[in-house]
Design an enzyme around this catalytic site. Structure first.
Site, PDB file in Angstrom:
ATOM      1  N   THR A 141       0.818  -1.218   0.000  1.00 28.04           N
ATOM      2  CA  THR A 141       0.000   0.000   0.000  1.00 28.04           C
ATOM      3  C   THR A 141       0.851   1.267   0.000  1.00 28.04           C
ATOM      4  OG1 THR A 141      -1.454   1.275   1.475  1.00 28.04           O
ATOM      5  CG2 THR A 141      -0.084  -0.334   2.517  1.00 28.04           C
ATOM      6  N   ASP A 142       0.262   2.369  -0.448  1.00 28.45           N
ATOM      7  CA  ASP A 142       0.964   3.663  -0.373  1.00 28.45           C
ATOM      8  C   ASP A 142       1.007   4.189   1.067  1.00 28.45           C
ATOM      9  OD1 ASP A 142      -1.728   4.320  -0.060  1.00 28.45           O
ATOM     10  OD2 ASP A 142      -1.748   5.866  -1.611  1.00 28.45           O
ATOM     11  N   GLU A 143       0.215   3.568   1.963  1.00 30.63           N
ATOM     12  CA  GLU A 143       0.143   4.103   3.336  1.00 30.63           C
ATOM     13  C   GLU A 143       1.465   3.930   4.087  1.00 30.63           C
ATOM     14  OE1 GLU A 143      -3.550   3.459   5.365  1.00 30.63           O
ATOM     15  OE2 GLU A 143      -4.630   3.158   3.487  1.00 30.63           O
ATOM     16  N   TYR A 167      -1.929  -0.454  10.936  1.00 36.11           N
ATOM     17  CA  TYR A 167      -2.037  -1.133   9.632  1.00 36.11           C
ATOM     18  C   TYR A 167      -0.822  -0.809   8.758  1.00 36.11           C
ATOM     19  CZ  TYR A 167      -3.318  -1.644   4.690  1.00 36.11           C
ATOM     20  OH  TYR A 167      -3.303  -1.944   3.343  1.00 36.11           O
ATOM     21  N   LYS A 171       2.202  -3.307   7.369  1.00 40.14           N
ATOM     22  CA  LYS A 171       2.501  -3.495   5.940  1.00 40.14           C
ATOM     23  C   LYS A 171       3.948  -3.087   5.653  1.00 40.14           C
ATOM     24  CE  LYS A 171       0.112  -4.651   2.987  1.00 40.14           C
ATOM     25  NZ  LYS A 171      -0.263  -5.990   2.455  1.00 40.14           N
TER      26      LYS A 171
HETATM   27  P1  NAD Z   1      -9.534  -7.488   2.192  1.00 39.76           P
HETATM   28  O1  NAD Z   1      -9.516  -7.191   3.661  1.00 39.76           O
HETATM   29  O2  NAD Z   1     -10.776  -7.235   1.408  1.00 39.76           O
HETATM   30  O3  NAD Z   1      -9.179  -9.031   1.951  1.00 39.76           O
HETATM   31  C1  NAD Z   1      -8.152  -9.701   2.633  1.00 39.76           C
HETATM   32  C2  NAD Z   1      -8.302 -11.191   2.356  1.00 39.76           C
HETATM   33  O4  NAD Z   1      -7.219 -11.871   3.037  1.00 39.76           O
HETATM   34  C3  NAD Z   1      -9.602 -11.785   2.905  1.00 39.76           C
HETATM   35  O5  NAD Z   1     -10.151 -12.675   1.963  1.00 39.76           O
HETATM   36  C4  NAD Z   1      -9.154 -12.539   4.155  1.00 39.76           C
HETATM   37  O6  NAD Z   1      -9.983 -13.656   4.461  1.00 39.76           O
HETATM   38  C5  NAD Z   1      -7.746 -12.979   3.754  1.00 39.76           C
HETATM   39  N1  NAD Z   1      -6.878 -13.216   4.918  1.00 39.76           N
HETATM   40  C6  NAD Z   1      -6.685 -12.396   5.991  1.00 39.76           C
HETATM   41  N2  NAD Z   1      -5.839 -12.965   6.854  1.00 39.76           N
HETATM   42  C7  NAD Z   1      -5.453 -14.154   6.304  1.00 39.76           C
HETATM   43  C8  NAD Z   1      -4.576 -15.195   6.724  1.00 39.76           C
HETATM   44  N3  NAD Z   1      -3.928 -15.115   7.877  1.00 39.76           N
HETATM   45  N4  NAD Z   1      -4.424 -16.261   5.919  1.00 39.76           N
HETATM   46  C9  NAD Z   1      -5.109 -16.366   4.748  1.00 39.76           C
HETATM   47  N5  NAD Z   1      -5.942 -15.418   4.296  1.00 39.76           N
HETATM   48  C10 NAD Z   1      -6.117 -14.327   5.078  1.00 39.76           C
HETATM   49  O7  NAD Z   1      -8.294  -6.716   1.593  1.00 39.76           O
HETATM   50  P2  NAD Z   1      -8.122  -6.002   0.177  1.00 39.76           P
HETATM   51  O8  NAD Z   1      -8.675  -4.652   0.249  1.00 39.76           O
HETATM   52  O9  NAD Z   1      -8.571  -6.936  -0.885  1.00 39.76           O
HETATM   53  O10 NAD Z   1      -6.525  -5.861   0.133  1.00 39.76           O
HETATM   54  C11 NAD Z   1      -5.722  -6.909  -0.400  1.00 39.76           C
HETATM   55  C12 NAD Z   1      -4.259  -6.507  -0.267  1.00 39.76           C
HETATM   56  O11 NAD Z   1      -4.035  -5.294  -0.980  1.00 39.76           O
HETATM   57  C13 NAD Z   1      -3.805  -6.253   1.172  1.00 39.76           C
HETATM   58  O12 NAD Z   1      -2.517  -6.785   1.327  1.00 39.76           O
HETATM   59  C14 NAD Z   1      -3.809  -4.737   1.291  1.00 39.76           C
HETATM   60  O13 NAD Z   1      -2.844  -4.307   2.229  1.00 39.76           O
HETATM   61  C15 NAD Z   1      -3.441  -4.340  -0.123  1.00 39.76           C
HETATM   62  N6  NAD Z   1      -3.934  -3.020  -0.559  1.00 39.76           N
HETATM   63  C16 NAD Z   1      -5.262  -2.704  -0.427  1.00 39.76           C
HETATM   64  C17 NAD Z   1      -5.728  -1.470  -0.877  1.00 39.76           C
HETATM   65  C18 NAD Z   1      -7.183  -1.083  -0.797  1.00 39.76           C
HETATM   66  O14 NAD Z   1      -7.527   0.053  -1.099  1.00 39.76           O
HETATM   67  N7  NAD Z   1      -8.082  -1.986  -0.424  1.00 39.76           N
HETATM   68  C19 NAD Z   1      -4.830  -0.559  -1.441  1.00 39.76           C
HETATM   69  C20 NAD Z   1      -3.480  -0.911  -1.564  1.00 39.76           C
HETATM   70  C21 NAD Z   1      -3.058  -2.147  -1.121  1.00 39.76           C
HETATM   71  P1  TYD Z   2     -10.841   3.944   4.096  1.00 41.64           P
HETATM   72  O1  TYD Z   2     -11.789   3.480   3.034  1.00 41.64           O
HETATM   73  O2  TYD Z   2     -10.966   3.322   5.465  1.00 41.64           O
HETATM   74  O3  TYD Z   2      -9.378   3.775   3.506  1.00 41.64           O
HETATM   75  P2  TYD Z   2      -7.932   4.277   4.112  1.00 41.64           P
HETATM   76  O4  TYD Z   2      -8.101   4.653   5.520  1.00 41.64           O
HETATM   77  O5  TYD Z   2      -7.100   3.041   3.949  1.00 41.64           O
HETATM   78  O6  TYD Z   2      -7.511   5.403   3.224  1.00 41.64           O
HETATM   79  O7  TYD Z   2     -10.994   5.502   4.263  1.00 41.64           O
HETATM   80  C1  TYD Z   2     -10.804   6.391   3.169  1.00 41.64           C
HETATM   81  C2  TYD Z   2     -10.883   7.798   3.715  1.00 41.64           C
HETATM   82  O8  TYD Z   2     -12.226   8.048   4.176  1.00 41.64           O
HETATM   83  C3  TYD Z   2      -9.990   8.039   4.917  1.00 41.64           C
HETATM   84  O9  TYD Z   2      -9.466   9.363   4.847  1.00 41.64           O
HETATM   85  C4  TYD Z   2     -10.925   7.910   6.101  1.00 41.64           C
HETATM   86  C5  TYD Z   2     -12.248   8.402   5.544  1.00 41.64           C
HETATM   87  N1  TYD Z   2     -13.462   7.782   6.138  1.00 41.64           N
HETATM   88  C6  TYD Z   2     -14.520   8.594   6.556  1.00 41.64           C
HETATM   89  O10 TYD Z   2     -14.459   9.832   6.470  1.00 41.64           O
HETATM   90  N2  TYD Z   2     -15.638   7.997   7.077  1.00 41.64           N
HETATM   91  C7  TYD Z   2     -15.738   6.654   7.212  1.00 41.64           C
HETATM   92  O11 TYD Z   2     -16.789   6.150   7.720  1.00 41.64           O
HETATM   93  C8  TYD Z   2     -14.667   5.817   6.759  1.00 41.64           C
HETATM   94  C9  TYD Z   2     -14.740   4.333   6.868  1.00 41.64           C
HETATM   95  C10 TYD Z   2     -13.544   6.438   6.214  1.00 41.64           C
END
Ligand code: NAD
Ligand code: TYD
Length: 364
Positions: A141-143, A167, A171
């Protein structure tokens, strides 16, 4: 010479029942077509419904298990002999990491470590030819880069790590482990650092699906702080195509930033969703959804702004996002309108309990 993952061999995907992972599996089978072994322990965020369309498809092998189980991963890779591991599995929600960081350290740090150990042992047993093909792609992630001021330049791959939430810290730790396995053991790794994704199958605790569903149901739309925090948004299919490009053509040991060129303040995202709902699912009695917007107590340590410089992946691999935020958001709202049954299935008792935990203490 490195060759990159070709299209014929199986791959092991972790976390393939989650939001991005399930989109990736569906897209992989559509675009590439080689078998996918999908290892997921089905936490609250994992949902087999996401992959229902693959029922009966022999190319998708689902394994219910934990990435921290090194023995299980070892036996899976020896049985299926994947030419790549694509690692999505993680605890992924910042607010949950604030309420309870333990699971984040367990899965994101210890889990990634166990997976790397299993991958390293497997890699050492491969033939030279197989080793040339093998890849371990870590999805991050960019975070990890921390927060930006309004005029700061966007994150590049050289930006120093400065994670601010549990989080992001977990990561960052996993990214460092992946890097170390390349430098120390020669494991052929690639890391991607992506901005906020949105699209079908996102669990409705994250901003965009939460606002869509609350808006549909006439519930308050919680905006943290002043609503001016900025995120860069990427449509999930673009993220999946970027990962495929890195897998095929990325340089070993490198990291690639992935972004959507779509920086938006949260309040602008929320009002855009309100307007889309008013258009696509009008409720004349209730009036405009904008009336539901409710400013609530801010998230502790809330990063102000994220922005991605995705020049490296464009220059080296020819990848750029194809979806514009406005069209991607419209598709996403429509998807949630068309998949009410999916929504009902994911909103279990555990989901309702989380909503109560996260929002009860945030007074308007
Ligand atoms: P998500 O929370 O929707 O899904 C995570 C999946 O991992 C779930 O299916 C969960 O059951 C599985 N999981 C969790 N712990 C596990 C374990 N110990 N063993 C096996 N499986 C396990 O997450 P997402 O949003 O799909 O993100 C996927 C990846 O991409 C993550 O690594 C996250 O850090 C990264 N990422 C997400 C975003 C975003 O905006 N969602 C952005 C950048 C990077
Ligand atoms: P989120 O979807 O949780 O992603 P991330 O924290 O990983 O960026 O949140 C996106 C943005 O929205 C973040 O700045 C937090 C804000 N946010 C709200 O304002 N209200 C909410 O209920 C949630 C879940 C997030």
């Amino acid at each position: 010479m490195q060759t990159g993952t070709n299209s014929s061999g199986p791959i092991l995907v972790t976390g393939g029942a989650g939001f991005i992972g399930s989109n990736f599996v569906l897209e992989w089978l559509r675009h590439v077509g080689s078998p996918v072994i999908n290892l997921d322990n089905l936490t609250y965020a994992g949902n087999r419904e996401n992959l229902r369309s693959l029922d009966g498809d022999a190319r998708h092998i689902f394994v219910h298990g934990d990435i921290s189980d090194e023995k299980l991963v070892g036996s899976l890779v020896r049985e299926h002999r994947p030419q790549a591991i694509v690692h999505f599995a993680a605890e992924s929600h910042v607010d949950r990491s604030i309420v309870g960081p333990d699971a984040f350290i367990q899965t994101n740090v210890f889990g990634t470590f166990a997976l790397l150990q299993a991958a390293r042992a497997y890699f050492s047993e491969l033939s030279r030819e197989e080793q040339k093909q093998f890849r371990f792609l870590h999805v991050s992630t960019d975070e990890v880069y921390g927060t930006l001021g309004p005029d700061d330049p966007a994150f590049t791959e050289e930006t120093a790590y400065a994670p601010n939430s549990p989080y992001a810290a977990s990561k960052a730790a996993s990214d460092h482990l992946v890097r170390a396995y390349f430098h120390t053991y020669g494991l052929p790794v690639l890391t991607t650092n992506c901005s906020n994704n949105y699209g079908p199958y996102q669990f409705p605790e994250k901003l965009i699906p939460l606002i869509i569903l609350n808006g549909l149901e006439g519930k308050p739309l919680p905006v943290y702080g002043d609503g001016k925090n900025v995120r860069d948004w990427l449509f999930v299919e673009d993220h999946c195509s970027a990962i495929r490009a890195v897998l095929e053509r990325g340089r070993l040991g490198e990291t690639y930033n992935i972004g959507g060129n779509s920086e938006r303040a949260n309040i602008d995202v929320v009002t855009t969703i309100c307007d889309l709902l008013d258009e696509l699912a009008p409720d004349p009695e209730a009036g405009s959804r904008r009336q539901l917007i409710t400013y609530v107590k801010d998230r502790p340590g809330h990063d102000r702004r994220y922005a991605i410089n995705a020049e490296k992946i464009r220059r080296e691999l020819g990848w750029a996002p194809t979806e514009k935020f406005e069209t991607g958001l419209r598709k996403t709202v429509q998807w949630y309108l068309d998949h009410r049954e999916w929504v009902e299935n994911v909103r279990s008792g555990a989901y309702l309990k989380w909503i109560e935990t996260n929002y009860a203490g945030r007074t308007a």
